[in-house]
Design a protein around this motif. Structure first.
Motif, short mmCIF file in Angstrom:
data_model
loop_
_atom_site.label_atom_id
_atom_site.label_comp_id
_atom_site.label_asym_id
_atom_site.label_seq_id
_atom_site.Cartn_x
_atom_site.Cartn_y
_atom_site.Cartn_z
N GLN A 47 18.03 0.31 14.91
CA GLN A 47 19.00 0.75 13.91
C GLN A 47 18.34 1.33 12.66
O GLN A 47 18.93 2.16 11.96
N VAL A 48 17.12 0.91 12.37
CA VAL A 48 16.39 1.49 11.25
C VAL A 48 16.15 2.97 11.51
O VAL A 48 16.38 3.83 10.65
N GLY A 49 15.72 3.29 12.73
CA GLY A 49 15.50 4.68 13.11
C GLY A 49 16.80 5.45 13.23
O GLY A 49 16.88 6.63 12.87
N GLU A 50 17.83 4.79 13.75
CA GLU A 50 19.13 5.46 13.89
C GLU A 50 19.65 5.92 12.53
O GLU A 50 20.18 7.03 12.39
N ARG A 51 19.49 5.08 11.53
CA ARG A 51 19.96 5.41 10.18
C ARG A 51 19.26 6.65 9.65
O ARG A 51 19.89 7.53 9.06
N LEU A 52 17.96 6.75 9.88
CA LEU A 52 17.20 7.92 9.44
C LEU A 52 17.54 9.15 10.27
O LEU A 52 17.66 10.26 9.75
N PHE A 53 17.68 8.95 11.57
CA PHE A 53 17.97 10.08 12.46
C PHE A 53 19.30 10.73 12.09
O PHE A 53 19.42 11.95 12.08
N ALA A 91 18.15 14.26 7.60
CA ALA A 91 18.53 13.67 8.88
C ALA A 91 17.84 14.43 10.01
O ALA A 91 17.86 15.66 10.04
N CYS A 92 17.25 13.71 10.94
CA CYS A 92 16.56 14.35 12.07
C CYS A 92 17.51 15.22 12.88
O CYS A 92 17.13 16.26 13.42
N MET A 93 18.78 14.77 12.96
CA MET A 93 19.72 15.51 13.80
C MET A 93 20.08 16.87 13.22
O MET A 93 20.64 17.71 13.93
N GLY A 105 19.97 14.74 20.07
CA GLY A 105 18.56 15.01 20.29
C GLY A 105 18.31 16.10 21.30
O GLY A 105 17.27 16.12 21.96
N ASP A 106 19.25 17.06 21.42
CA ASP A 106 19.12 18.12 22.42
C ASP A 106 18.15 19.22 22.02
O ASP A 106 17.82 20.08 22.84
N GLY A 107 17.71 19.24 20.76
CA GLY A 107 16.83 20.30 20.30
C GLY A 107 17.60 21.57 19.96
O GLY A 107 18.84 21.60 20.02
N ASN A 108 16.87 22.61 19.61
CA ASN A 108 17.48 23.89 19.25
C ASN A 108 16.62 25.00 19.82
O ASN A 108 15.49 25.22 19.35
N PRO A 109 17.12 25.74 20.83
CA PRO A 109 16.29 26.75 21.48
C PRO A 109 15.96 27.95 20.61
O PRO A 109 14.95 28.60 20.81
#
Length: 244
Positions: A151-157, A168-170, A177-181
């Protein structure tokens, strides 16, 4: 009748507008080729997954036949954007990516042409990525006491941390987490946690390089404020993400 100098002015403006339109650069499409081939070679085209399957056979030893690596610390590349894979292979080939297992990758990448890289990327991009399991152990001490480890990582993501300038990572890698082509941002869902943690540590330490300095600078800026616990938790969280 308009004065001659007025007509001349209109003509000049029209000519300038035409020249500007002809010279204004346009954005590259998502499937634009990776521009790595020497001028005397034909540039690569959009990759052929069928051709890539044959060329990627040698990759199976570490990354798995379908890109779902079974070895710890070997990244899963199934479902990665084609351009991302082609770009990374070029970085290995030219020695611009030197950290981690670059020494293992360089001999394989050195045998590939730009089109080969596109084809290999197309094959792995077409594969279905697997997923791992996130660590849900309860944290019993420290600032994150009471949270499950992931959950620590989820909050940052999902939300970042504005107070430390961490986005936010997303925002770049997508909610799942699908990325961006388009800009060749990698997919993160199901990625091996050990590999993700190592890459974040390399960014934080400034020991990884990229041909595109914007990508490196962005990740280095994001990672520099992360604690060891946050890095491990982020890695665990993305390992448990499932592709949509």
């Amino acid at each position: 009748m308009r004065p001659a100098h007025a007509l001349a002015g209109v003509a000049c403006l029209a000519l300038a507008a035409f020249a500007y339109a002809q010279s204004t650069p346009s954005a590259a499409p998502d499937n634009a080729p990776v521009q790595t081939a020497p001028l005397e070679q034909a540039p690569p085209t959009w990759g052929d997954p069928k051709a890539g399957q044959t060329k990627a056979a040698v990759c199976a030893g570490c990354h798995g036949v379908d890109g779902n690596a079974m070895l710890q610390n070997a990244p899963r590349i199934a479902g990665m954007p084609e351009r991302y894979i082609a770009e990374q292979l070029e970085l290995f080939k030219t020695g611009q990516r030197t950290s981690g297992l670059a020494g293992v990758m360089m001999p394989f990448a050195s045998m590939l042409s730009p089109q080969d890289m596109r084809d290999v990327g197309a094959w792995f991009a077409a594969q279905t990525p697997g997923a791992g399991v996130a660590d849900d152990t309860l944290i019993t001490s420290g600032p994150n006491k009471g949270l499950k480890f992931y959950q620590v990582g989820e909050r940052l993501f999902r939300g970042g941390d504005a107070s430390r300038g961490i986005p936010a990572c997303m925002a770049c890698h997508g909610p799942a987490g699908d990325g961006n082509p388009g800009p060749a941002y990698p997919a993160l869902h199901g990625q091996d946690a050990t590999y993700v943690a190592r890459r974040l540590e390399e960014y934080r330490a400034g020991t990884t390089t990229y041909k595109n300095p914007a990508h490196f600078q962005l990740m280095a800026a994001v990672s520099k404020s992360l604690t060891d616990e946050e890095i491990r938790s982020l890695a665990s969280y993305v390992q448990g993400l499932h592709a949509r």
